[in-house]
Every structure is written in structure tokens, then in C-alpha cells.
Design a protein around this motif. Structure first.
Motif, short mmCIF file in Angstrom:
data_model
loop_
_atom_site.label_atom_id
_atom_site.label_comp_id
_atom_site.label_asym_id
_atom_site.label_seq_id
_atom_site.Cartn_x
_atom_site.Cartn_y
_atom_site.Cartn_z
N SER A 197 113.46 -54.29 175.83
CA SER A 197 113.14 -55.69 175.29
C SER A 197 111.90 -55.60 175.71
N TYR A 200 111.88 -52.61 182.66
CA TYR A 200 112.92 -53.56 182.00
C TYR A 200 111.21 -55.12 182.24
N ALA A 236 117.26 -55.55 171.22
CA ALA A 236 117.84 -56.07 172.52
C ALA A 236 117.25 -57.58 172.52
N THR A 292 115.02 -52.36 171.91
CA THR A 292 115.31 -51.03 172.99
C THR A 292 114.68 -49.86 172.73
N ASP A 345 112.69 -58.18 170.30
CA ASP A 345 112.53 -57.25 171.26
C ASP A 345 113.00 -56.08 170.84
N MET A 357 118.30 -61.21 180.71
CA MET A 357 119.69 -61.11 179.46
C MET A 357 120.80 -59.96 180.53
#
Length: 334
Positions: A85, A35, A107, A219, A217, A41
Motif C-alpha cells: 500500500s 506497511y 493494493a 504493492t 496505492d 486492509m
């Protein structure tokens, strides 16, 4: 080193790592998740509260990264199983080079929180952007900021090949802009906020979107991990979706904000300011045609073509449909 050779080197590195990609053993007792710091977030509330470990029944090692390109390399080497992200451009660079990774959810969408900033002293704005020709710019290569830079320069008719492009992570670019050693810097998050203290953007988020310059972004995860740990991934995505739903209810902000801010390494004011520029699509929205039901794949193809035309990567895939895997999100829906 030129922009082209620098990014070609990154692509070659990804290809080399991909060739030696570690096999992902089923039944991980623990996983490593990547991350970003200074990128607040809702998932971070769940991260701190231990909700992921409880849902997955596994120990999670959370590791912060500076760029999405570094996330790609860590997934290729088998050191990271899930990246939260990751910018679409670094994902596209890796996938185009043959790395077997896939997008598993959207994300965050953030057109206002990824941009390029021109040094105040130059007094250059969108009406005089042609004056950027030959200037020195800090860009984290192969990232969303890189794609945005190329797209904006294309819009303004400025040839990036005629500029001095330096590969710098956003935090380094912000520092260089403050020191006056560069003319423009591109980046996101806390670094972008610091850049704006010493310059101005050329286009707002809304103006970029109107030109088709999307910024979001995803995942992402290695395809082998997705295939062998589908239940783990679905559980992970469920916790993320629940955290996003919690944040969508402003009644939860007072409880969540301090926790997210501390984990992101930011003040509560800066965290609130950053989050106000973010949009977290629901699972329903992510599975729609506007996102992973087709538009995201088309957008990735557009990103790849921009990089190919700029000479930044050697070639694009014919289609990016196979780089999106919605099985996990569909399991969350069910």
C-alpha cells in the motif's frame, strides 16, 4: 525551507541511496515487508494468522512506516523487500529520480480516504477556496496527499507557491490542525478522521474522481528482488488476493474485523468505517486496461507531470510502462 527545496532534497536522497543500493541476494531466508498502521486492509488478517509465512516458507519481518517516501528510502537501501500500500505519488517521485522499483499489484483504491481538511474557524469551502491563498498547510510531501493537494489547488486556481507549505506526516498534521497552528492539513486514514473533527474537506472523493484525481496505492518492490525472488513474490500476492477475496464476502467480516482492527491499532468501529471507503480490485480487474493494463501507467505519468509543473521534482520519465511488473499477478492467475 520551500516546498520545492524540501522535495528536491528527498529526491536527491533517493538518488543517493539508489546509487548505493544493496544487491538483493537470491534465496532470502527471511524478508522485510513495509506497511502502514491505522490503514486497515484484509492482508492484515493473513499477516496475523501466519498465512504469508506458511505460503512463502520464510520468516517475514513486518515493519510499519509513516509515509510512502520512507518506504522508498528503505527499499533503496535494501532494508525492505516489499512495500504494501505505497502511495502512487511517492512511488512516482522515487522512480522519476532513478530508483529501480516497480508496481506489482493494486493494493487499494480510496478516493474518500485521502484528502485535505480546512480548519473550521476559517469557514472556507469549495465556493470560497480562493481564500486559501497565503494560508499555512501541513502536507506529507511526495505522497498521494501531496498530489491531491496540488491538484485541488490547481482546480481552485490557488498558487501553492504563495502558501506556507509545511512537510508533516498525517498524524502530525492532524495534531497541528487541532491545536490551531495551521490552516489546513492533508492526509489519510486515522489521521484524516481526526482532522475532520476540526475542519471540513473542499471536495468529496466522488468530486475528486470526476476531476480525474484518482487515489490508489500499490504493492511495490525493488526490481532486483522481483527478478530474483519471483516465486516468493507470486506467493505473497496470492495470499493477498485470497485475503481480499475473503473480505469481499461479508460473511467473513465478523471473523476478520477484530483481527484487522487490532493489527491496525484501531477500534473495530473506526476500522469498519475506514474499510467501507476502500475498494480492493481483484486480480482480473488489476490486469485489465482500467488498472495495470495501461491506465495506471498513464495516471503515473500525469502525477509526475503535475509534480514537474509545480517545481517539486526536476523531471519525469517519458513513460512509466517499465515501472509496472505484472508477472507476479499473472502467475497468481495461472
Amino acid at each position: 525551507m520551500t516546498l520545492k527545496s524540501k522535495l528536491m532534497g528527498a529526491v536527491a536522497g533517493v538518488a543517493m541511496l539508489t546509487g548505493a543500493q544493496a544487491a538483493v541476494a537470491a534465496g532470502h531466508e527471511e524478508i522485510t515487508v513495509a506497511y502502514f498502521l491505522e490503514w486497515p486492509m484484509p492482508f492484515q488478517f493473513a499477516k496475523v494468522e501466519g498465512m504469508y509465512e506458511e505460503a512463502l516458507g520464510k520468516k517475514i519481518n513486518w515493519v510499519s512506516f509513516d509515509t510512502g517516501t520512507a518506504m522508498s528510502a528503505a527499499m533503496a537501501s535494501g532494508d525492505v523487500q516489499i512495500s504494501v500500500s505505497q502511495g502512487i505519488p511517492p512511488f512516482v517521485v522515487a522512480a522519476s529520480a532513478g530508483q529501480d522499483i516497480q508496481v506489482v499489484d493494486v493494493a487499494v483504491s480510496y478516493s474518500e480516504n485521502d484528502n485535505c481538511v480546512v480548519a473550521s474557524g476559517l469557514e472556507i469551502d469549495k465556493t470560497s477556496a480562493a481564500e486559501l491563498a497565503g494560508k499555512k498547510v501541513a502536507v506529507p510531501l511526495g505522497t498521494a496527499a501531496h498530489y491531491g493537494f496540488l491538484s485541488q489547488m490547481n482546480h481552485f486556481g490557488v498558487d501553492p507557491a504563495g502558501m506556507e507549505v509545511v512537510d508533516m506526516a498525517p498524524a502530525e498534521g492532524a495534531a497541528a490542525l487541532a491545536q490551531g497552528s495551521i490552516d489546513m492539513a492533508c492526509g489519510w486514514g486515522g489521521a484524516l478522521r481526526r482532522m475532520k473533527e476540526h475542519g471540513n474537506v473542499l471536495l468529496t472523493g466522488a468530486e475528486k474522481e470526476a476531476l480525474g484525481i484518482l487515489v490508489f496505492d500499490a504493492t511495490t518492490a525493488p526490481a532486483a528482488f522481483i527478478a530474483e525472488e519471483s516465486d516468493t513474490l507470486a506467493a505473497f500476492l496470492k495470499v493477498t488476493a485470497d485475503a481480499n477475496a475473503m473480505w469481499a464476502d461479508s460473511a467473513n467480516h465478523a471473523k476478520m474485523l477484530p483481527v484487522i482492527a487490532k493489527d491496525a491499532g484501531m477500534s473495530e468501529d473506526d476500522t469498519a468505517s475506514t474499510l467501507s471507503t476502500f475498494n480492493f480490485p481483484t486480480v482480473d480487474q488489476q490486469l485489465s486496461a482500467a488498472w495495470l493494463g495501461g491506465n495506471a501507467q498513464n495516471f503515473m505519468k500525469g502525477v509526475a507531470d503535475v509534480f514537474v509543473n509545480a517545481g517539486s521534482i526536476p523531471s519525469a520519465l517519458e513513460s512509466y510502462d517499465a515501472t509496472v511488473n505484472t508477472a507476479g499477478l499473472k502467475a497468481v492467475m495461472n
